[in-house]
Design a protein around this motif. Structure first.
Motif, PDB file in Angstrom:
ATOM      1  N   VAL A 175      65.658  23.438  27.689  1.00 54.10           N
ATOM      2  CA  VAL A 175      66.124  24.798  27.964  1.00 54.10           C
ATOM      3  C   VAL A 175      67.623  24.829  28.259  1.00 54.10           C
ATOM      4  CG1 VAL A 175      65.767  24.862  30.479  1.00 54.10           C
ATOM      5  CG2 VAL A 175      65.441  26.948  29.133  1.00 54.10           C
ATOM      6  N   HIS A 197      68.907  26.534  23.250  1.00 51.79           N
ATOM      7  CA  HIS A 197      68.960  26.555  24.707  1.00 51.79           C
ATOM      8  C   HIS A 197      69.245  27.959  25.238  1.00 51.79           C
ATOM      9  CE1 HIS A 197      72.936  25.747  22.963  1.00 51.79           C
ATOM     10  NE2 HIS A 197      73.331  26.677  23.818  1.00 51.79           N
ATOM     11  N   LYS A 198      68.967  28.136  26.509  1.00 49.50           N
ATOM     12  CA  LYS A 198      69.371  29.357  27.224  1.00 49.50           C
ATOM     13  C   LYS A 198      70.883  29.294  27.436  1.00 49.50           C
ATOM     14  CE  LYS A 198      69.646  32.560  30.597  1.00 49.50           C
ATOM     15  NZ  LYS A 198      69.542  34.009  30.410  1.00 49.50           N
ATOM     16  N   TYR A 236      60.376  31.121  18.613  1.00 47.99           N
ATOM     17  CA  TYR A 236      61.036  29.808  18.612  1.00 47.99           C
ATOM     18  C   TYR A 236      60.847  29.127  17.256  1.00 47.99           C
ATOM     19  CZ  TYR A 236      63.136  25.833  21.081  1.00 47.99           C
ATOM     20  OH  TYR A 236      64.000  24.845  21.516  1.00 47.99           O
ATOM     21  N   SER A 264      61.618  23.871  28.776  1.00 45.52           N
ATOM     22  CA  SER A 264      61.534  25.053  27.927  1.00 45.52           C
ATOM     23  C   SER A 264      60.105  25.603  27.863  1.00 45.52           C
ATOM     24  CB  SER A 264      62.048  24.737  26.508  1.00 45.52           C
ATOM     25  OG  SER A 264      61.520  23.528  26.023  1.00 45.52           O
ATOM     26  N   GLY A 271      63.281  26.600  34.374  1.00 48.42           N
ATOM     27  CA  GLY A 271      63.453  27.169  33.047  1.00 48.42           C
ATOM     28  C   GLY A 271      63.110  28.641  33.004  1.00 48.42           C
ATOM     29  N   PHE A 273      62.092  30.020  29.614  1.00 47.56           N
ATOM     30  CA  PHE A 273      61.456  30.254  28.320  1.00 47.56           C
ATOM     31  C   PHE A 273      59.949  30.388  28.517  1.00 47.56           C
ATOM     32  CE2 PHE A 273      64.961  28.089  25.551  1.00 47.56           C
ATOM     33  CZ  PHE A 273      65.815  29.132  25.854  1.00 47.56           C
ATOM     34  N   HIS A 280      55.851  23.973  21.676  1.00 48.13           N
ATOM     35  CA  HIS A 280      56.830  22.898  21.882  1.00 48.13           C
ATOM     36  C   HIS A 280      56.536  21.749  20.930  1.00 48.13           C
ATOM     37  CE1 HIS A 280      59.186  19.952  24.324  1.00 48.13           C
ATOM     38  NE2 HIS A 280      59.820  21.017  24.772  1.00 48.13           N
TER      39      HIS A 280
END
Length: 426
Positions: A175, A197-198, A236, A264, A271, A273, A280
Motif C-alpha cells: 500500500v 500504492h496509496k 485493482y 494493501s 493500510g 485499501f 492480492h
C-alpha cells in the motif's frame, strides 16, 4: 506446463525479533506464516533453505560503510555513545518509526541474506522462483533507515541479479510507495520499478506521483500508479494487469522481483485499501504467468493474521497447489478464531477510485511507456560457477535441503487498532 522449481527461505527464529510493544511491525507474523506452511504441507513441494547471515561487506554493496558500521555496533545498552548517529541515520529516535532493538543487525542480516541468496538461486538456474517472505523492506535508503526498514534487501538482491541479467523488473503491490528501491535505480534503464500504492501528502512516504518517472538514462523507467482509498479487487485488477502486460512488452525483463506487501489487504491496521487475499493473489498469479525467473518477497502487513493467510495462499499459487479454506490445526490456532478460515471478505469501505480517475491514470502511464524506444541492452560477461556460492557457505552444501521444525518463537496476540504516531510503514 512444467512445474516451477521453487526455493523457499525460512528461519523459525526470525519471528522472535521485537520492535517494541506498541510498534505495528511484528516479525512474529513470519513465524505464523512458516507454521501455516508446515500445517498445509506446502514445504514438501519446495526446496527449503535456512537463511545465513549476510556479511557486512555484502550490505555495503548498496549501503554506506559508516551506516553499516553503525548498525553493527549500536545496541540498546550502548546507544548513548551513538547519540549523533542515531539522529543522522534515523534509528532509535524518540517517536521515530525505526526503533533500536535487541538483535537489530542480526535481523537485518537474516532477512537480507534470504533475498540475496534467492537471487543467486535464480542466477544459478537451480530455481525458477525464489521466495523470501522476510524480505521486501523497500523504504531503507543508502545511509538511512526509513519506514520500519533498516537495510534494503530488495536493492541488494537486484544489484545481484544485474550481475547476470541485462534487465530486472521490480513490481510493488504494497500500500506504500516503494521509494527506497525507486530512488536507488532512478537514473538507470536496466531496472524498471513499478509501484501501485496509496498517494498523498499525509500518507507515508509522500512520494510516487504519476509524474515521477525516472531521470537521465532512467527516464520513463520508474512507473507509478497512485491510488486512492478503498480500491477493491475488481478495480485493482483493472489497473494491474494491463499496466504489467504493457511493461512486459516494452521492457522485456530478464528477471522479476515482486514485493507482496500485505498492507494493501482489507482490515490492515495502517493500510486503506480493500483487497481480499484472492484479489492480492491474482497479482502474483499474473506475474507468474510470464514464466520469467522471479524473486518473491514480503513487505508490509500489520494485521498479522491476514499476513500469514495471504502469504501462505500466495505460496500455494506459486506451487499450483489448491489449499483448503479451512485452516488446519497449527501452533497459532487461537489467532484464527472464530471461523479458522483462510479467506475473508472485503469490507464496506467506499472505493474512491472512480472509473474516470483510473482510466486517466492508465492513459498517462501508457503514454510514458510508449516513450521507451526499445528494451535496453547491455554488454554482459560470463560469471564463473563459483560466484554463486555464498561466502559463508563453504562448510555446508548450499543445495542441501533443510527440513523445517515445528518449533517457533512465542508471540503475543495483537488485536488493537492503529497506533498513534505510527504512520510510516513498509
Amino acid at each position: 506446463m512444467t512445474k516451477k522449481r521453487i526455493s523457499y527461505f525460512m528461519d523459525n527464529d526470525i519471528g522472535g525479533f521485537y520492535y517494541g510493544q506498541h510498534h505495528p511491525m511484528k516479525p512474529h507474523r513470519l513465524s505464523m506464516t512458516h507454521n501455516l506452511m508446515l500445517a498445509y504441507g506446502l514445504y514438501r513441494k519446495m526446496e527449503v533453505y535456512k537463511p545465513r547471515r549476510a556479511s557486512p561487506d555484502e550490505l555495503r554493496q548498496f549501503h554506506a560503510a559508516d551506516y553499516i558500521d553503525f548498525l553493527q555496533r549500536v545496541t540498546p545498552d550502548n546507544c548513548q555513545e551513538f547519540s549523533k548517529q542515531l539522529t543522522k541515520f534515523n534509528v532509535g529516535r524518540s517517536g521515530g518509526d525505526c526503533p533500536l532493538f535487541d538483535g537489530l543487525f542480526e535481523f537485518c542480516q537474516l532477512y537480507t541474506a534470504g533475498s540475496i541468496d534467492g537471487a543467486r538461486k535464480l542466477m544459478a538456474g537451480s530455481s525458477d522462483i525464489a521466495v523470501n517472505w522476510a524480505g521486501g523492506l523497500h523504504h531503507a535508503k543508502k545511509s538511512e533507515a526509513s519506514g520500519f526498514c533498516y537495510t534494503n534487501d530488495i536493492v541488494l538482491a537486484i544489484l545481484e541479479l544485474l550481475k547476470f541479467y541485462p534487465r530486472v523488473l521490480y513490481i510493488d503491490i504494497d500500500v506504500h510507495h516503494g521509494d527506497g528501491v525507486e530512488e536507488a535505480f532512478y537514473v538507470t534503464d536496466r531496472v524498471m520499478t513499478v509501484s501501485f500504492h496509496k498517494f498523498g501528502d499525509m500518507f507515508f512516504p509522500g512520494t510516487g506521483d504519476v509524474w515521477d518517472k525516472g531521470s537521465g538514462a532512467g527516464e520513463y523507467y520508474a512507473v507509478n500508479f497512485p491510488l486512492k482509498d478503498g480500491i477493491d479487487d475488481d478495480n485493482y485488477e483493472r489497473v494491474f494487469q494491463p499496466i504489467i502486460q504493457k511493461v512486459m512488452e516494452m521492457f522485456q525483463p530478464s528477471a522479476v522481483v515482486l514485493q507482496c506487501g500485505a498492507d494493501s489487504l482489507a482490515n490492515d491496521r495502517l493500510g486503506c485499501f480493500n483487497l481480499t487475499i484472492k484479489g492480492h493473489g491474482k497479482c502474483v498469479q499474473f506475474v507468474k504467468s510470464f514464466n520469467i525467473p522471479t524473486l518473491v518477497l514480503g513487505g508490509g502487513g500489520y494485521n498479522i493474521r491476514s499476513v500469514a493467510r495471504c502469504w501462505v495462499y500466495e505460496t500455494a499459487l506459486l506451487l499450483d497447489t489448491a489449499i483448503d479454506d479451512t485452516i488446519p490445526f497449527n501452533d497459532y490456532w487461537q489467532y484464527f478464531e472464530p471461523d479458522h478460515n483462510l479467506h475473508f471478505p472485503k469490507t464496506d469501505l467506499d472505493d474512491q477510485n472512480s472509473r474516470d480517475y483510473i482510466d486517466k491514470l492508465k492513459i498517462k502511464v501508457m503514454e510514458n511507456l510508449r516513450c521507451l524506444n526499445a528494451a535496453p541492452s547491455v554488454q554482459m560477461q560470463e560469471m564463473p560457477p563459483t560466484y554463486f556460492v555464498s561466502e559463508d557457505e563453504d562448510e555446508r552444501d548450499p543445495d542441501k535441503r533443510v527440513r523445517p521444525s515445528q518449533k517457533d518463537a512465542e508471540g503475543e496476540f495483537y488485536d488493537h487498532d492503529r497506533d498513534n504516531g505510527m504512520n510510516s510503514t513498509i
